[in-house]
Scaffold this active site. Structure first.
Site, PDB file in Angstrom:
ATOM      1  N   ASN A   1       0.849  -1.194   0.000  1.00 49.75           N
ATOM      2  CA  ASN A   1       0.000   0.000   0.000  1.00 49.75           C
ATOM      3  C   ASN A   1       0.881   1.239   0.000  1.00 49.75           C
ATOM      4  O   ASN A   1       1.927   1.300   0.652  1.00 49.75           O
ATOM      5  CB  ASN A   1      -1.005  -0.005   1.161  1.00 49.75           C
ATOM      6  CG  ASN A   1      -0.393  -0.158   2.536  1.00 49.75           C
ATOM      7  OD1 ASN A   1       0.660  -0.757   2.703  1.00 49.75           O
ATOM      8  ND2 ASN A   1      -1.072   0.366   3.537  1.00 49.75           N
TER       9      ASN A   1
ATOM     10  N   GLU B   1       0.335   5.158   0.566  1.00 46.98           N
ATOM     11  CA  GLU B   1      -0.626   6.167   1.009  1.00 46.98           C
ATOM     12  C   GLU B   1      -0.211   7.559   0.555  1.00 46.98           C
ATOM     13  O   GLU B   1       0.887   7.763   0.036  1.00 46.98           O
ATOM     14  CB  GLU B   1      -0.766   6.088   2.539  1.00 46.98           C
ATOM     15  CG  GLU B   1      -1.330   4.739   2.971  1.00 46.98           C
ATOM     16  CD  GLU B   1      -1.587   4.612   4.461  1.00 46.98           C
ATOM     17  OE1 GLU B   1      -1.098   5.464   5.235  1.00 46.98           O
ATOM     18  OE2 GLU B   1      -2.289   3.647   4.840  1.00 46.98           O
TER      19      GLU B   1
ATOM     20  N   CYS C   1      -4.024   0.467  -2.570  1.00 50.94           N
ATOM     21  CA  CYS C   1      -3.826  -0.746  -1.765  1.00 50.94           C
ATOM     22  C   CYS C   1      -2.741  -1.642  -2.375  1.00 50.94           C
ATOM     23  O   CYS C   1      -2.431  -1.558  -3.574  1.00 50.94           O
ATOM     24  CB  CYS C   1      -5.116  -1.552  -1.709  1.00 50.94           C
ATOM     25  SG  CYS C   1      -6.470  -0.746  -0.856  1.00 50.94           S
TER      26      CYS C   1
ATOM     27  N   GLU D   1      -2.856  -4.798  -3.075  1.00 45.80           N
ATOM     28  CA  GLU D   1      -3.342  -5.724  -4.112  1.00 45.80           C
ATOM     29  C   GLU D   1      -3.323  -5.052  -5.478  1.00 45.80           C
ATOM     30  O   GLU D   1      -2.897  -5.637  -6.477  1.00 45.80           O
ATOM     31  CB  GLU D   1      -4.768  -6.181  -3.786  1.00 45.80           C
ATOM     32  CG  GLU D   1      -4.899  -6.983  -2.504  1.00 45.80           C
ATOM     33  CD  GLU D   1      -5.182  -6.133  -1.271  1.00 45.80           C
ATOM     34  OE1 GLU D   1      -4.675  -4.998  -1.192  1.00 45.80           O
ATOM     35  OE2 GLU D   1      -5.906  -6.615  -0.393  1.00 45.80           O
TER      36      GLU D   1
ATOM     37  N   CYS E   1     -10.194  -4.941  -0.016  1.00 47.78           N
ATOM     38  CA  CYS E   1     -11.338  -4.020   0.050  1.00 47.78           C
ATOM     39  C   CYS E   1     -12.206  -4.192  -1.202  1.00 47.78           C
ATOM     40  O   CYS E   1     -11.832  -4.884  -2.156  1.00 47.78           O
ATOM     41  CB  CYS E   1     -10.849  -2.575   0.167  1.00 47.78           C
ATOM     42  SG  CYS E   1     -10.197  -1.898  -1.378  1.00 47.78           S
TER      43      CYS E   1
ATOM     44  N   CYS F   1     -10.592  -3.196  -4.568  1.00 47.54           N
ATOM     45  CA  CYS F   1      -9.619  -4.209  -5.035  1.00 47.54           C
ATOM     46  C   CYS F   1     -10.329  -5.452  -5.560  1.00 47.54           C
ATOM     47  O   CYS F   1      -9.890  -6.055  -6.538  1.00 47.54           O
ATOM     48  CB  CYS F   1      -8.646  -4.578  -3.920  1.00 47.54           C
ATOM     49  SG  CYS F   1      -7.448  -3.270  -3.566  1.00 47.54           S
TER      50      CYS F   1
HETATM   51  N1  THU Z   1      -5.171  -1.714   2.521  1.00 49.22           N
HETATM   52  C1  THU Z   1      -4.544  -2.504   1.623  1.00 49.22           C
HETATM   53  O1  THU Z   1      -3.496  -2.159   1.072  1.00 49.22           O
HETATM   54  N2  THU Z   1      -5.094  -3.708   1.344  1.00 49.22           N
HETATM   55  C2  THU Z   1      -6.156  -4.237   2.009  1.00 49.22           C
HETATM   56  O2  THU Z   1      -6.516  -5.385   1.759  1.00 49.22           O
HETATM   57  C3  THU Z   1      -6.880  -3.439   3.004  1.00 49.22           C
HETATM   58  C4  THU Z   1      -6.426  -2.043   3.157  1.00 49.22           C
HETATM   59  C5  THU Z   1      -4.543  -0.442   2.901  1.00 49.22           C
HETATM   60  C6  THU Z   1      -5.193   0.820   2.440  1.00 49.22           C
HETATM   61  C7  THU Z   1      -4.645   1.826   3.457  1.00 49.22           C
HETATM   62  O3  THU Z   1      -3.355   2.234   3.038  1.00 49.22           O
HETATM   63  C8  THU Z   1      -4.496   1.010   4.720  1.00 49.22           C
HETATM   64  O4  THU Z   1      -4.489  -0.341   4.314  1.00 49.22           O
HETATM   65  C9  THU Z   1      -5.571   1.240   5.764  1.00 49.22           C
HETATM   66  O5  THU Z   1      -6.824   1.080   5.194  1.00 49.22           O
END
Ligand code: THU
Length: 127
Positions: free
Chosen positions: A42, A44, A53, A55, A85, A88
């Site tokens: 991920n 941000e 994310c 994935e 999520c 994704c």
């Molecule tokens: N996130 C992911 O990268 N993958 C997931 O399966 C769930 C959420 C990330 C998005 C954000 O950067 C952090 O987790 C908190 O939501």
């Protein structure tokens, strides 16, 4: 490649996550039909909605290298298991309805799901 090996690759990738806002570090490892593995994390952003994310990062890396067929994806986080999520799920559905999604708190406690059970009736643009 075994589920455990793929999960380990996802867990290793969490070390490269850029998650200064949530502190929730996620790693993904995507196995393609020809046996290649693409990892993702991920990433941000100060503008939270611009974050991506793990994935989708893995998928974007693979698709942009020409891969279109996928077998399974493992997801790990700094806080144990993590299921993809909704965005994704739809993103992955584009390429494979039958993709296997693996997660778990550690490599001895893995769960496996078919994307078709995580996302019922995903959207397809019929044009
Ligand atoms: N996130 C992911 O990268 N993958 C997931 O399966 C769930 C959420 C990330 C998005 C954000 O950067 C952090 O987790 C908190 O939501």
């Amino acid at each position: 490649m075994s589920d455990r090996e793929l999960y380990r690759a996802a867990l290793d990738a969490t070390g490269k996550a850029y998650a200064p806002y949530s502190g929730f570090r996620v790693g993904a490892a995507l196995l393609t039909a020809d046996g290649a593995v693409y990892t993702g994390v991920n990433v941000e952003n100060s503008s939270y909605g611009a974050s991506i994310c793990a994935e989708r990062t893995a998928f974007v890396k693979a698709v942009s290298e020409g891969c279109r067929e996928f077998v399974k994806i493992a997801v790990a986080s700094s806080a144990g298991s993590a299921l993809p999520c909704g965005i994704c799920r739809q993103f992955m559905f584009e390429f494979s309805e039958s993709l296997t999604v693996i997660t778990g708190d550690d490599e001895d406690h893995l769960e496996a799901y078919s994307l078709s059970e995580l996302l019922l009736k995903g959207f397809r643009l019929n044009i």
